[in-house]
Motif scaffolding. Structure first.
Motif, short mmCIF file in Angstrom:
data_model
loop_
_atom_site.label_atom_id
_atom_site.label_comp_id
_atom_site.label_asym_id
_atom_site.label_seq_id
_atom_site.Cartn_x
_atom_site.Cartn_y
_atom_site.Cartn_z
N TRP A 142 26.77 8.64 -53.39
CA TRP A 142 26.35 8.13 -52.08
C TRP A 142 25.95 6.66 -52.22
CZ3 TRP A 142 21.96 12.27 -50.95
CH2 TRP A 142 22.55 13.52 -50.71
N LYS A 191 29.52 0.03 -43.75
CA LYS A 191 30.28 1.22 -43.30
C LYS A 191 31.78 0.95 -43.22
CE LYS A 191 30.52 5.49 -41.84
NZ LYS A 191 30.07 6.60 -42.71
N LYS A 208 32.13 6.29 -49.43
CA LYS A 208 31.22 7.40 -49.74
C LYS A 208 30.13 7.47 -48.68
CE LYS A 208 32.43 6.77 -54.51
NZ LYS A 208 32.13 6.46 -55.90
N PRO A 209 29.46 8.63 -48.56
CA PRO A 209 28.45 8.77 -47.51
C PRO A 209 27.32 7.75 -47.61
CG PRO A 209 29.00 10.91 -48.45
CD PRO A 209 29.69 9.89 -49.30
N ASP A 228 23.56 7.13 -47.19
CA ASP A 228 22.28 7.84 -47.22
C ASP A 228 21.22 6.82 -46.83
OD1 ASP A 228 20.02 9.35 -48.11
OD2 ASP A 228 20.26 8.59 -50.16
N ASP A 246 25.30 8.68 -42.51
CA ASP A 246 25.72 10.08 -42.68
C ASP A 246 24.52 10.99 -42.92
OD1 ASP A 246 28.79 9.88 -42.81
OD2 ASP A 246 28.12 8.30 -44.18
#
Ligand code: DX5
Ligand code: ZN
Length: 215
Positions: A28, A53, A58-59, A61, A82
């Motif tokens: 993340w 973004k 990857k997400p 956090d 996310d």
């Protein structure tokens, strides 16, 4: 899992550092938003998040260290979060906040300061996807790990197991190659690392080493 903290990135070369995380074994992006009110520091906000973004694979956090976080849930969703964590210390209606974050389609996290007992999480643990447990006082990267966190991780793990919850435990602050193994052994699922990653001569390799320990 490993979540490098963008707070310690080189902001003049943010694109390069985001790409490094994309290409690494990191799981993340950990993104610290500070308002200068809840914590004694101001970091960055929505425009920077939006820019990350656009290229992040990857997400994201997102750790909100701000007062009245509930005013901005929609904005952080729109910017690309996310996982969105609010501090228990700033949330009078924590249960409502967690529901609101999930209703927007994000994973809901609760961040908790070193002085706050984990027992306060018992009645929301089943509604919490992630506990971001602070192992330093929030506000700055590069601080030393507070040893009592290891007891708190074990205590929280017991609550999660007793309630049959699937909450992840994330440890945020002062994670190094020297203490990562005992943090994972205590029950942590996700390690945030800012200074350890970005002050390394080879950040990609440092992430790989942390990843190996976290497995
Ligand atoms: C501290 C932040 C952390 C910070 C961790 O307020 O929440 O995420 O970036 O940095 P290190 O790993 O350097 O302690
Ligand atoms: Zn953080």
């Amino acid at each position: 899992m490993i979540a490098p903290s963008v707070l310690s990135a080189d902001f003049l070369n943010l694109g390069r550092d985001v790409q490094m995380i994309n290409d690494s074994q990191a799981d993340w992006f950990h993104i610290d938003v500070m308002d200068g009110r809840f914590v004694p520091n101001i970091s960055f906000g929505l425009p920077v998040l939006k820019a990350i973004k656009k290229v992040a694979k990857k997400p994201l956090d997102v750790h909100l260290m701000i007062v009245e976080p509930e005013k901005y849930f929609q904005d952080f969703k729109d910017a690309g979060a996310d996982i969105l964590s609010v501090h228990i210390e700033t949330s009078t209606h924590l249960h409502r906040s967690l529901q609101a974050i999930k209703a927007l389609g994000m994973k809901a996290g609760v961040a908790i300061n070193p002085h706050t007992p984990v027992s306060l999480l018992a009645d929301v643990i089943c509604d919490t996807d992630l506990v971001c447990m602070m192992s330093v006082n929030p506000g700055f990267g590069g601080q030393s790990f507070i040893a009592n966190t290891l007891n708190k991780i074990k205590e929280l793990k017991q609550i999660i197991v007793a309630k049959n919850a699937s909450t992840l435990i994330e440890i945020d602050g002062g994670v190094t190659l020297a203490n990562a193994a005992e943090i994972v052994a205590a029950g942590a699922d996700v390690l945030v690392a800012g200074n350890t990653v970005f002050s390394a001569s080879n950040p990609t390799d440092m992430i790989a080493q942390l990843k190996l320990i976290s497995k």
